[in-house]
Design a protein around this motif. Sequence first.
Motif, PDB file in Angstrom:
ATOM      1  N   GLN A 335      49.850  39.819  44.680  1.00 22.08           N
ATOM      2  CA  GLN A 335      48.476  39.177  46.072  1.00 22.08           C
ATOM      3  C   GLN A 335      49.173  38.254  45.842  1.00 22.08           C
ATOM      4  O   GLN A 335      49.932  37.159  45.709  1.00 22.08           O
ATOM      5  N   ASP A 417      37.909  47.770  40.333  1.00 30.15           N
ATOM      6  CA  ASP A 417      39.066  47.913  41.906  1.00 30.15           C
ATOM      7  C   ASP A 417      38.600  49.220  42.496  1.00 30.15           C
ATOM      8  O   ASP A 417      37.964  49.507  41.708  1.00 30.15           O
ATOM      9  N   ASP A 422      41.608  47.677  46.122  1.00 26.56           N
ATOM     10  CA  ASP A 422      41.740  46.479  46.712  1.00 26.56           C
ATOM     11  C   ASP A 422      40.429  46.538  45.549  1.00 26.56           C
ATOM     12  O   ASP A 422      39.925  47.068  44.647  1.00 26.56           O
ATOM     13  N   GLU A 448      36.203  43.445  53.987  1.00 26.19           N
ATOM     14  CA  GLU A 448      36.898  45.000  54.778  1.00 26.19           C
ATOM     15  C   GLU A 448      35.946  46.227  55.044  1.00 26.19           C
ATOM     16  O   GLU A 448      35.768  46.435  56.545  1.00 26.19           O
ATOM     17  N   THR A 465      33.705  45.706  49.990  1.00 25.86           N
ATOM     18  CA  THR A 465      35.893  45.566  49.604  1.00 25.86           C
ATOM     19  C   THR A 465      36.057  44.246  50.081  1.00 25.86           C
ATOM     20  O   THR A 465      35.961  44.099  51.381  1.00 25.86           O
ATOM     21  N   ASP A 467      39.279  41.183  50.591  1.00 25.11           N
ATOM     22  CA  ASP A 467      39.929  41.373  50.553  1.00 25.11           C
ATOM     23  C   ASP A 467      40.225  39.822  50.595  1.00 25.11           C
ATOM     24  O   ASP A 467      41.593  39.278  49.861  1.00 25.11           O
ATOM     25  N   THR A 472      38.361  36.670  43.582  1.00 31.30           N
ATOM     26  CA  THR A 472      39.563  37.876  43.326  1.00 31.30           C
ATOM     27  C   THR A 472      40.477  36.690  43.165  1.00 31.30           C
ATOM     28  O   THR A 472      42.200  36.899  42.223  1.00 31.30           O
TER      29      THR A 472
END
Length: 611
Positions: A335, A417, A422, A448, A465, A467, A472
């Motif tokens: 990622q 997740d 995501d 998102e 959610t 991005d 993350t």
Amino acid sequence: MNGVLVASVILRLAGVGYSLVLLARSSDRRFGFLTVMLSLMATRQLLSARNSTTPVEELPGLAVSVLALLTVYYLSSYVVEERRVTERLRGFRKAIEHAGHAIFLTGPDGTIEYANPAVESVVGYGPEEVVGENPRLWQSGEHDEAFYTELWEQISSGDVWEGEIVNRRKSGELCWVDTTVAPITDEGGTVERYVAVERDVTERKERQLRIEEQNDRLERLNNTNEVIRDVNRELVAASNRREVERALCDRFASSHLFDAAWVGTRRLVDGDVAVRTAAGVDPEAVEARLDGSSTYRDVAGTVLEQRRPAFVDDGGAPVDDPAAAAGVVVPLSYQDADYGALFVEAGTDGAFEAIDRSVFAELGLAVGDAINAAENRRTLASDEVTRLEFRLDGTDDPLVSLASALECTVELDRVGDDEEGDCAAYVSVRGCEPDAVSAHAGDAPGIERAEVLCDGDERCGVRLTLDDAVVTTLARYGAAVQSQTVTEGNGRLVADIARSNDIRSVVEAVQSSYPELDLVAQRECEPDAAAETKLRTAFEESLTDRQLEAAQTAYFAGFFEWPRDASGEEVAATMGINQSTFTQHLRAAERKLFAALFDRADDAVAEPAGL
């Protein structure tokens, strides 16, 4: 007139007639000469017949007449044989001139004395152009002097030479020629001349070379695929990043296609490439080669930035043609997490010719995934962790931006997740209305979508959610986020990472994405509630992704509160499924939770397919 004279005249006249017949048949001027001679001889003898002579005196004339007649007969036989030989030679010459192969006759010194018309189709020169020349006229330069010396030694000793020669046509094109050179010797064995037969086999040879090249490329591809398969098998068993890198480098270095392999990372201080793991080459030797080399630094930076493998030459400069490459640089990423780059050095010419760039790209993703998984496993299972505390003030993080824009407090409850892979962050928001959160999330970078799970008097539960965010990025590097609280743009984040992990590389990677992020504390400690963490880990690993999502969404939506903040139908709508499916997922998760609590593994039965 005596009888001897008459017989002599008759023989001469017969010879004249015989000679005339042969002259008419063969048009050979020699018979014309004999006809004239015999006619004169017969005329002279007739004229001398008036003088009285004795038979004895005419005996010599009779003998001459017999000999003349025999001469005509033997000459006719010779002419017939000569014609037969001539016809045969004419047939041979015609066959040679119409042959599809080039045929040369040379003198002992190699000077061409004869060439048939086919030479033009082989070497591009006409017969009249090569007669008087030496075959060196079309030498290509592809063979060394030793090649031609051996050829001449063989044919000059009386032996036939056969082989393939690369010639250069008159046009300058190269052609492959199947050649046979044979000496022509006299009875004593002395070479009088040479005959050479050449056949153009360029098309066949090129096809053969293409097949050999394809087989070679296929072998290299199969060997590379075998290396990659072995690497993938070893990645599964690797328990940490160092083992992943070691397995990767060792397997490439053990293949005959490659000389060495090493993993390098960019130092944030000076941007140079630092060697982490190497095989087939001394790491210090690699460091010395990289010292001050802007080429390797630039190519590593480009590869990591573009997430695309690059083929390089001996000096590390990128090349477009894989066949000319001396190495390949492969980004290792998962990622948004970068784990450096793999450098593989070729051990043979054209080692990368048959290997598509996408094969190395997929390898880099697989290695990055394995490193990330190993780092996460170590953090979750470790009894000793390093706790990192960051100050979030002024960072370009979506949760910080949310708290700052709405002048509220945002507290991270959990990170997981969703079904699409995501990042789903469950947060509690205090000090603002849910509609304001939804409105902000609609245009906020890094978010998102936002779904309000529950709306209470003091807080509202929201599933975001994300991005891209600090949480993350940390998760991608194997860190377990323990908490994050932000009030009006100012806040703290606490994360745990296994001590065996490369703490510095994690911190540097996160700070490179968020320069304003400030590390304010680092301490060694044991994980909080280790037993609880292991229980939670075992429970979560027993769930499917959809079951875990249903349990988390129901919990943070207040489904288990009394009275309920959200109904099953509302939670199902949030997940985009019907209520019956949601209930099945939730009940399966509850059943597994109780089995984990009471240590009843036999109760954790498999649920119906699709749950």
